[in-house]
Design an enzyme around this catalytic site. Sequence first.
Site, PDB file in Angstrom:
ATOM      1  N   TYR A  93       0.842  -1.202   0.000  1.00 51.13           N
ATOM      2  CA  TYR A  93       0.000   0.000   0.000  1.00 51.13           C
ATOM      3  C   TYR A  93       0.877   1.253   0.000  1.00 51.13           C
ATOM      4  O   TYR A  93       0.678   2.172  -0.800  1.00 51.13           O
ATOM      5  CB  TYR A  93      -0.918  -0.023   1.229  1.00 51.13           C
ATOM      6  CG  TYR A  93      -1.771   1.204   1.383  1.00 51.13           C
ATOM      7  CD1 TYR A  93      -2.957   1.339   0.671  1.00 51.13           C
ATOM      8  CD2 TYR A  93      -1.395   2.234   2.229  1.00 51.13           C
ATOM      9  CE1 TYR A  93      -3.742   2.472   0.803  1.00 51.13           C
ATOM     10  CE2 TYR A  93      -2.172   3.364   2.373  1.00 51.13           C
ATOM     11  CZ  TYR A  93      -3.346   3.477   1.655  1.00 51.13           C
ATOM     12  OH  TYR A  93      -4.112   4.597   1.800  1.00 51.13           O
ATOM     13  N   THR A 119     -17.606   3.718  -1.595  1.00 52.14           N
ATOM     14  CA  THR A 119     -17.973   3.147  -2.889  1.00 52.14           C
ATOM     15  C   THR A 119     -18.898   1.955  -2.662  1.00 52.14           C
ATOM     16  O   THR A 119     -18.999   1.452  -1.537  1.00 52.14           O
ATOM     17  CB  THR A 119     -16.711   2.684  -3.635  1.00 52.14           C
ATOM     18  OG1 THR A 119     -16.080   1.658  -2.861  1.00 52.14           O
ATOM     19  CG2 THR A 119     -15.746   3.833  -3.864  1.00 52.14           C
TER      20      THR A 119
END
Length: 109
Positions: free
Chosen positions: A15, A50
């Site tokens: 990440y 989302t």
Amino acid sequence: DIDLLVTCPTLQLAYAAAKGAILGMTLPLARDLAALGIRVCAIAPGTMGTPIMLSVPEQLQEQLVKNIIFPKRMGRPEEFALLVESIARNPYLNGENIRLDGALRFPPK
């Protein structure tokens, strides 16, 4: 990637590397493309609401939101769109990385 967060919540290297690559490329790319009249900005979104994120279990959603400072919720896709519009409308904005994360900073694991 939500699968990565769910299956390996302590894996931060991939990440961080992906985020670092975007941060590191934005200004050099803006400089390289300036002669062509192309501006480059990057958006570093925090936890966005989302459809996929809203489909995870409530307990995981609460964990993801707990470190967001304000507003204490996931970002909304329309807020991301507003930032994209602002970048496009402001001709002097170039070579910038803009955080859109409610002051979220992931703590070390």
